[in-house]
Design an enzyme around this catalytic site. Sequence first.
Site, PDB file in Angstrom:
ATOM      1  N   HIS A 166       0.808  -1.215   0.000  1.00 35.89           N
ATOM      2  CA  HIS A 166       0.000   0.000   0.000  1.00 35.89           C
ATOM      3  C   HIS A 166       0.848   1.275   0.000  1.00 35.89           C
ATOM      4  O   HIS A 166       0.288   2.372  -0.057  1.00 35.89           O
ATOM      5  CB  HIS A 166      -0.928   0.021   1.221  1.00 35.89           C
ATOM      6  N   ARG A 188       6.814  -5.548   3.364  1.00 37.61           N
ATOM      7  CA  ARG A 188       5.511  -6.176   3.139  1.00 37.61           C
ATOM      8  C   ARG A 188       5.321  -6.249   1.640  1.00 37.61           C
ATOM      9  O   ARG A 188       5.225  -5.229   0.954  1.00 37.61           O
ATOM     10  CB  ARG A 188       4.361  -5.391   3.767  1.00 37.61           C
ATOM     11  N   GLU A 222      -5.810 -11.549   8.278  1.00 39.99           N
ATOM     12  CA  GLU A 222      -6.641 -10.350   8.167  1.00 39.99           C
ATOM     13  C   GLU A 222      -7.962 -10.604   7.445  1.00 39.99           C
ATOM     14  O   GLU A 222      -8.636  -9.655   7.030  1.00 39.99           O
ATOM     15  CB  GLU A 222      -5.853  -9.247   7.454  1.00 39.99           C
ATOM     16  N   ASP A 263      -8.077  -4.523   7.980  1.00 41.99           N
ATOM     17  CA  ASP A 263      -8.670  -5.526   7.088  1.00 41.99           C
ATOM     18  C   ASP A 263      -9.468  -6.556   7.883  1.00 41.99           C
ATOM     19  O   ASP A 263     -10.526  -7.015   7.449  1.00 41.99           O
ATOM     20  CB  ASP A 263      -7.576  -6.223   6.273  1.00 41.99           C
TER      21      ASP A 263
END
Length: 681
Positions: free
Chosen positions: A43, A69, A151, A176
């Site tokens: 993200h 990530r 998540e 999430d």
Amino acid sequence: MSALRGTWSKRAATACWLHAADELTIEVLAQVKYDAYVVDAQHGMSQVADAVRQLRALQAMSQATALVRITELSAKEIGSYLDAGFAGVICPMVNTKAQAQALVSACRYAPEGDRSWGPTRAVLKSGGSLPAYYQSMIDSSSKPIVLAMIETAEGLANLSEILNTDIDGVFIGPMDLSLALGEPCAGTNGKKTKQAIAGIAARAQQKGKIVGIYVSDRESIEYYIAKGFQFVVCAHDKVALMAGAKASLPQARKRVQTTHVGSLPRPDWLVPIVRGELAPPPDYAKRLHEATVEVMQKQLDAGLDEINDGELGRRDYVTAARQRMSGFGGKGQAAAAADLVEMKDFSEKLEGRKGLLTLTEKTEVTTASCNSPVAYTPEGFDDLHVEMNRVKAAAQELGIPMSRVFFSSPSPGTLANFFGNEFYETHEEYVGALAAAMATEYKAIQEAGFKLQVDCPDLAMGRHTRFAKKSLAEFQKAARFHVEVMNKALEGLDSSKIRMHVCWGNYPGPHHHDVALADIAEIIMSASPKFISIEACNPGHAHEHEVWKNVKVPADKVLMPGVLDTTTSHIEHPRLVAQRLQAYAQAVGGMDRIMACTDCGFSTAAGALNLTRDIVYSKMASMVKGAASLADSSSKKVAKLSDMTELDCALLDAWMPGHERTTTLLMGHIVTNTNSVPHLG
């Protein structure tokens, strides 16, 4: 051994999350010395080339561990980051055992996995030695760290199988996860999400796995570390940048908001009716509505920000709630106050006074007691709605938004403090039953649009009444339990719209047996409501603003110190109100952390008045004026530099903490704002 694995062998590790794709940001944040830094390729703004530059910058500045990530479960992407020199990966959306196994395999060389050989840059940390690098990749103390993100509902359902793989641990994505559980944007504040997080942690810890989570405030960080989480992301580059930028701006001081605790003087005609001494007249509903409009208008005229109906239709602040429940068919003697038991010469003056406590041996006071199972009744629920509808109708008539109207209800512990128990085997069972029943009332009040206020004198006054013969430790244990069950009863409600009131009792007495605030402050802070009303200005407790300097007040809490004494006819000067507010603001970190309030109610029981109506509303108007004086003023006064008297006074003012002047030397003049606190430095 990798730095992060070494940290985990001794303590929990903290990490900084990176969305920016530049090197300077990570170089700056490397000065803070987190244990790990996580580049967010999913993200954030970084592509592989950006991430490699950030990795180089971090390695030049710090020995901290660099993780990434990844965008998705991709062996190719994982290989690229590990080959560049990242120490491990956090993989999103791991939902099955097969995906967890594939994740591990992509991070391990044969025979443990299928990672392709090609450590282009990573091998340089091993001096360019291929055998040495390979050994570091299979050694348990230095091999790539593999964290699977849990998540989704599917991942949660398959957690046990996911944990039965060779992943190092799980990383919880609260946002999430809350979306998946039907609590959009709730994150760690969602009821279901909290339960899921606790379950994930417990099962992972049983398997000896690392448990990580993303949070954004210090209180949450410390909470999860205390719960055994070994990897807590506690900083975010974007959030840190924004917070720092905001902190550097000169802040205009907003007006401190004002409110009161709840009970106000009732009209004379109403007192015998609510006390059960006189039957209501045929037009009672109409007259009570008119009285409600009138008392709310008086509060608006005084300038209060948050108001209520003055508890006009209630006998006192606990009986109405008790009458909405079954189980109180017994009779018992009201608890006595330890200070009045000792000071008999004074207590004898209170002969004939009946309320919720036994104030003198010469007057017996009985109250209802529990003699059967406690339950909130349908009739009680209807009665609650009648009261709420009356207050709502008055607010609507006056054009007051519901966000400005509070509605009080006693805590489970407060009910137990006033109404004895003859049925349940233990005090804990009794309070637990009260909490289960009162949850219905709390939920209904908030759903009606009110700001709920939970009255909790049990956390202070309970010490010298119901628990007078117990030790301080025993009382503190009970108080902690009272808060625990109250928090449970408030679960699922918006804590940012809940107030709680804590006091040592509004009855006339010396109060020399009041428990010290220092002995209960941390217990009070463990309660879930955001707004905490606390008795703070009478002679027994006015000094205790100092206590808050040594007590951790969560960042989301707002204190509502009492700046009006509800037992004395003296009308507090606005300047005294301002001084009291300043003392609390300095103790807890700023004017935005406080709201001006009264010490207690002005008429906690119908007819029990220390003050007349005109004094009550004059006091509140003075409180509003004092609070307003703390807002920024545009008025300025200029004195010439040659005016030595003004110069001396102005310089002295500038260095006297709490004195309301701001003094600046500007182009040969002393510029002074007489209505503002000094800004030094």
